[in-house]
Structure formats: C-alpha cells, structure tokens
Design an enzyme around this catalytic site. Structure first.
Site, PDB file in Angstrom:
ATOM      1  N   GLY A 221       0.836  -1.208   0.000  1.00 15.97           N
ATOM      2  CA  GLY A 221       0.000   0.000   0.000  1.00 15.97           C
ATOM      3  C   GLY A 221       0.859   1.241   0.000  1.00 15.97           C
TER       4      GLY A 221
ATOM      5  N   ARG B 229       0.853   5.733  -1.858  1.00 18.68           N
ATOM      6  CA  ARG B 229       0.466   7.050  -1.321  1.00 18.68           C
ATOM      7  C   ARG B 229       0.377   6.954   0.205  1.00 18.68           C
ATOM      8  NH1 ARG B 229      -5.974   6.679  -2.879  1.00 18.68           N
ATOM      9  NH2 ARG B 229      -6.568   5.617  -0.956  1.00 18.68           N
TER      10      ARG B 229
ATOM     11  N   VAL C 298      -2.796  -7.597  -2.226  1.00 19.10           N
ATOM     12  CA  VAL C 298      -2.323  -8.312  -1.030  1.00 19.10           C
ATOM     13  C   VAL C 298      -3.286  -9.408  -0.575  1.00 19.10           C
ATOM     14  CG1 VAL C 298      -1.010  -6.300  -0.206  1.00 19.10           C
ATOM     15  CG2 VAL C 298      -3.338  -6.707   0.661  1.00 19.10           C
TER      16      VAL C 298
ATOM     17  N   ASN D 262       1.174  -2.577   5.336  1.00 20.37           N
ATOM     18  CA  ASN D 262       0.490  -1.286   5.492  1.00 20.37           C
ATOM     19  C   ASN D 262      -0.808  -1.179   4.682  1.00 20.37           C
ATOM     20  OD1 ASN D 262       0.498   1.873   5.860  1.00 20.37           O
ATOM     21  ND2 ASN D 262       0.461   1.504   3.646  1.00 20.37           N
TER      22      ASN D 262
ATOM     23  N   TYR E  89     -13.840  -3.009   9.744  1.00 18.18           N
ATOM     24  CA  TYR E  89     -12.493  -2.433   9.900  1.00 18.18           C
ATOM     25  C   TYR E  89     -11.923  -2.707  11.296  1.00 18.18           C
ATOM     26  CZ  TYR E  89      -8.790   1.124   9.684  1.00 18.18           C
ATOM     27  OH  TYR E  89      -7.580   1.783   9.707  1.00 18.18           O
TER      28      TYR E  89
ATOM     29  N   ALA F 125     -12.773  -5.061  13.384  1.00 18.61           N
ATOM     30  CA  ALA F 125     -12.495  -6.494  13.541  1.00 18.61           C
ATOM     31  C   ALA F 125     -11.205  -6.868  12.815  1.00 18.61           C
ATOM     32  CB  ALA F 125     -13.665  -7.317  13.008  1.00 18.61           C
TER      33      ALA F 125
ATOM     34  N   LYS G 159      -8.605  -4.946  12.264  1.00 21.77           N
ATOM     35  CA  LYS G 159      -7.435  -4.416  12.970  1.00 21.77           C
ATOM     36  C   LYS G 159      -7.228  -5.129  14.316  1.00 21.77           C
ATOM     37  CE  LYS G 159      -6.180  -1.446   9.836  1.00 21.77           C
ATOM     38  NZ  LYS G 159      -4.929  -1.617   9.078  1.00 21.77           N
TER      39      LYS G 159
ATOM     40  N   ILE H 165      -4.913  10.319  11.844  1.00 18.78           N
ATOM     41  CA  ILE H 165      -3.821  10.797  10.992  1.00 18.78           C
ATOM     42  C   ILE H 165      -4.389  11.697   9.906  1.00 18.78           C
ATOM     43  CG2 ILE H 165      -1.926  10.107   9.449  1.00 18.78           C
ATOM     44  CD1 ILE H 165      -1.623   9.287  12.473  1.00 18.78           C
TER      45      ILE H 165
HETATM   46  N1  NAD Z   1      -5.058   7.439   7.948  1.00 18.06           N
HETATM   47  C1  NAD Z   1      -5.418   7.130   9.192  1.00 18.06           C
HETATM   48  O1  NAD Z   1      -5.955   7.967   9.940  1.00 18.06           O
HETATM   49  C2  NAD Z   1      -5.146   5.751   9.717  1.00 18.06           C
HETATM   50  C3  NAD Z   1      -5.443   5.494  11.068  1.00 18.06           C
HETATM   51  C4  NAD Z   1      -5.210   4.222  11.585  1.00 18.06           C
HETATM   52  C5  NAD Z   1      -4.700   3.232  10.759  1.00 18.06           C
HETATM   53  N2  NAD Z   1      -4.421   3.492   9.451  1.00 18.06           N
HETATM   54  C6  NAD Z   1      -3.902   2.386   8.648  1.00 18.06           C
HETATM   55  O2  NAD Z   1      -2.696   2.771   7.994  1.00 18.06           O
HETATM   56  C7  NAD Z   1      -2.587   2.111   6.737  1.00 18.06           C
HETATM   57  C8  NAD Z   1      -2.372   3.138   5.633  1.00 18.06           C
HETATM   58  O3  NAD Z   1      -3.444   4.061   5.651  1.00 18.06           O
HETATM   59  P1  NAD Z   1      -3.513   5.348   4.687  1.00 18.06           P
HETATM   60  O4  NAD Z   1      -4.308   6.370   5.417  1.00 18.06           O
HETATM   61  O5  NAD Z   1      -2.158   5.697   4.191  1.00 18.06           O
HETATM   62  O6  NAD Z   1      -4.441   4.759   3.502  1.00 18.06           O
HETATM   63  P2  NAD Z   1      -4.519   5.192   1.953  1.00 18.06           P
HETATM   64  O7  NAD Z   1      -5.896   4.799   1.516  1.00 18.06           O
HETATM   65  O8  NAD Z   1      -4.081   6.602   1.729  1.00 18.06           O
HETATM   66  O9  NAD Z   1      -3.445   4.216   1.265  1.00 18.06           O
HETATM   67  C9  NAD Z   1      -3.622   2.827   1.238  1.00 18.06           C
HETATM   68  C10 NAD Z   1      -2.895   2.259   0.045  1.00 18.06           C
HETATM   69  O10 NAD Z   1      -3.144   0.845   0.026  1.00 18.06           O
HETATM   70  C11 NAD Z   1      -3.407   0.460  -1.301  1.00 18.06           C
HETATM   71  N3  NAD Z   1      -4.217  -0.758  -1.328  1.00 18.06           N
HETATM   72  C12 NAD Z   1      -5.537  -0.863  -1.048  1.00 18.06           C
HETATM   73  N4  NAD Z   1      -5.953  -2.124  -1.237  1.00 18.06           N
HETATM   74  C13 NAD Z   1      -4.862  -2.837  -1.629  1.00 18.06           C
HETATM   75  C14 NAD Z   1      -4.668  -4.199  -1.984  1.00 18.06           C
HETATM   76  N5  NAD Z   1      -5.681  -5.084  -1.991  1.00 18.06           N
HETATM   77  N6  NAD Z   1      -3.420  -4.594  -2.349  1.00 18.06           N
HETATM   78  C15 NAD Z   1      -2.406  -3.698  -2.386  1.00 18.06           C
HETATM   79  N7  NAD Z   1      -2.531  -2.402  -2.056  1.00 18.06           N
HETATM   80  C16 NAD Z   1      -3.755  -1.973  -1.693  1.00 18.06           C
HETATM   81  C17 NAD Z   1      -4.123   1.644  -1.913  1.00 18.06           C
HETATM   82  O11 NAD Z   1      -4.052   1.611  -3.343  1.00 18.06           O
HETATM   83  C18 NAD Z   1      -3.375   2.818  -1.296  1.00 18.06           C
HETATM   84  O12 NAD Z   1      -2.276   3.212  -2.081  1.00 18.06           O
HETATM   85  C19 NAD Z   1      -3.869   1.294   6.587  1.00 18.06           C
HETATM   86  O13 NAD Z   1      -3.638  -0.044   7.010  1.00 18.06           O
HETATM   87  C20 NAD Z   1      -4.824   1.990   7.521  1.00 18.06           C
HETATM   88  O14 NAD Z   1      -5.854   1.125   7.962  1.00 18.06           O
HETATM   89  C21 NAD Z   1      -4.644   4.730   8.920  1.00 18.06           C
END
Ligand code: NAD
Length: 255
Positions: free
Chosen positions: A14, A17, A65, A91, A163, A165, A167, A196
């Site tokens: 992931g 971005r 993934v 990620n 979501y 569940a 995590k 974030i």
């Molecule tokens: N942003 C937040 O506030 C926050 C808070 C807690 C946890 N997280 C966790 O952090 C991680 C990253 O979050 P983010 O905010 O950068 O998300 P985001 O949506 O900006 O980026 C996620 C990336 O994962 C890729 N992706 C999605 N499905 C995929 C798949 N099946 N195979 C490969 N790649 C795939 C997407 O194309 C994207 O580039 C995630 O696991 C999210 O749950 C984020």
C-alpha cells in the site's frame, strides 16, 4: 540514527500514497532498498522517485495483497531482484464503513481480505526467506515485520464493524507471529495510529474534527511522518529486543 538500515531490503505494501509512501521514504533515508507494492505498479512511481531522491533503490510491484498467488509472486520478484528480505511492512488497508445491521457480506469480506488476510499472506510468504538470513559467521539475522493496526482496533468504533475487527485481528496475528518466529530472530510488532491527517480526513466537517481533537492530549492530528518514524525505529537495531508489541502513535488518545 541515519543509515542504520544500510544494506537492508524492505517490502512496503500500500506504498503508492499516504502512510505507506512516507514509510518507504523513511526506510530509504536510513539506507534500506525498498520494494514498493500497490495494486498497480504504475501507482508506485511517485514513491519510487522519492526513494531514488534520497539515494536508495526501489522496485515497483503491482500486487493485490488479498490474493495468495500474487503475494507469493511478489515476494519471489523481490528475492530475484535483491536476493533477500529483511523488513516487511504490512500497510495496505481499506475501509468500507457502515452500521453493522446494514453491512453487506461483500463489504465485510473485502475489508477482512485486504487488512487481515493480506497481512497473513505476506507474513507467511516472507517467513522462510527471513529465516535464511544469516551473517557470514552463521548468526541468525532473521528480520522484522511491522503491521499497521489502528486505535479503533483496540477501542472499537461505531460504523466500522469490519475495519475494527480486521485491525483487532491484526493485533492478535502480530502477537502470534512474534511467538512463532521469535526463535529465528524474526520480530513482529504493530503500530496503531490514531487520527492521521490525510486527504480523507481533511474533508471531515469542522465539528467532527473538533470532537476528535478534544480527545487528543497533544492537541494536533498525527502525520504520516509520525507513523513512519515509529516504523523505522521498530525495524531498526535500536528495537532488537522489542517483539509482539502494539505501539500506539496517537498523541495520547485513549488506547
Ligand atoms: N489514515 C489514518 O488515519 C489511519 C489510522 C489508523 C490506521 N491506518 C492504517 O494505515 C494504513 C495506511 O493508511 P492510509 O491512510 O495511508 O491509507 P490510503 O488509503 O491513503 O493508502 C492505502 C494504500 O493501500 C493500497 N491498497 C488498497 N488495497 C490494496 C490491496 N488489496 N493490495 C495492495 N494495495 C492496496 C491503496 O491503493 C493505497 O495506495 C492502513 O492499514 C490503515 O488502515 C490509517
């Protein structure tokens, strides 16, 4: 601290971005070469350029993934190119929010498949290559896995049954992975981000943002860089005695 990942090979999923992009950049700054993985290889171009800009080497790979064959092919491609794997950052993650009474089977499965099964598939695929990492004098070097959890995987959150569940599952999987692979010097930890700042969160109404802010003692939202710094620490030699832990990076929010 700079350069303490020199010679290490990392996979970040992931990574096209958001948080994954910042993690890739941070690991590269510290000397790691990075396999940048996202659904499509072309989505990885910007991140690969960022890795190159700090003087390291990147490999762009398209991989879902949640699909076993694609994950195994991805790990093979990294081994073919770089010869070893030291660091795995699970990620990639998605949300499909809705109240549980109305949640469709499809939305449940989609989120569990990417967030939880995807983490399992990559962990299983890198375990053997990491076990083979040995120094010239035969010392087990192992490797380090970091999974992205979430504050809501600890606390629960209305509207996010799938979501939360997924995590919560990632947290348990992290602890089990640490127990199973510890004897091979493979460490596994999770980072649980709080709120974030991102393009997604920027568009929330001001009253919603204020309600969140009131729960954060440090009085600011987190950044992708805050998360990347914690991941870079956990995969580094500085954290060599840390495994099976869930590190909250949330400005002091409960959890
Ligand atoms: N942003 C937040 O506030 C926050 C808070 C807690 C946890 N997280 C966790 O952090 C991680 C990253 O979050 P983010 O905010 O950068 O998300 P985001 O949506 O900006 O980026 C996620 C990336 O994962 C890729 N992706 C999605 N499905 C995929 C798949 N099946 N195979 C490969 N790649 C795939 C997407 O194309 C994207 O580039 C995630 O696991 C999210 O749950 C984020």
């Amino acid at each position: 601290m700079m350069g303490n990942l020199e010679g290490k090979i990392a996979i970040v999923t992931g990574a096209g971005r958001g948080i994954g992009q910042q993690i890739s950049k941070k690991l590269a700054e510290r000397g790691a070469k990075v396999a940048v993985v996202d659904l499509k290889a072309e989505w990885c171009e910007e991140t690969c350029a960022m890795v190159a800009a700090v003087g390291s080497e990147a490999l762009a790979l398209g991989c879902n993934v949640a699909v076993s064959d694609e994950v195994n092919a991805c790990v093979k491609a990294v081994l073919d190119k770089f010869g070893r794997i030291d660091i795995m950052v699970n990620n990639a993650g998605i949300t499909k929010d809705g109240l549980l009474m109305r949640m469709s089977d499809e939305d449940w499965d989609a989120v569990l498949n990417v967030n939880l099964k995807g983490t399992f598939l990559f962990t299983r695929a890198v375990a053997r290559p990491m076990m083979k990492n040995k120094s010239a004098d035969g010392v087990q070097e192992g490797g380090s896995i970091v999974n992205l959890a979430s504050v809501v995987g600890i606390m629960g959150n209305a509207g996010q049954a799938n979501y939360t569940a997924s995590k919560g599952g990632v947290i348990a999987l992290t602890k089990t992975t640490a127990k199973e692979l510890g004897s091979r010097n493979i460490r596994c930890n999770a980072v649980a981000p709080g709120f974030i700042q991102s393009k997604m969160t920027d568009v929330l109404p001001d009253d919603v943002k204020k309600a969140y802010m009131d729960t954060i003692p440090l009085r600011r939202f987190g950044t992708a860089d805050d998360i990347a710094k914690c991941v870079a620490f956990l995969v580094s030699p500085e954290a060599e005695y840390i495994t099976g832990q869930i590190i909250s990076v949330n400005g002091g929010m409960i959890g």
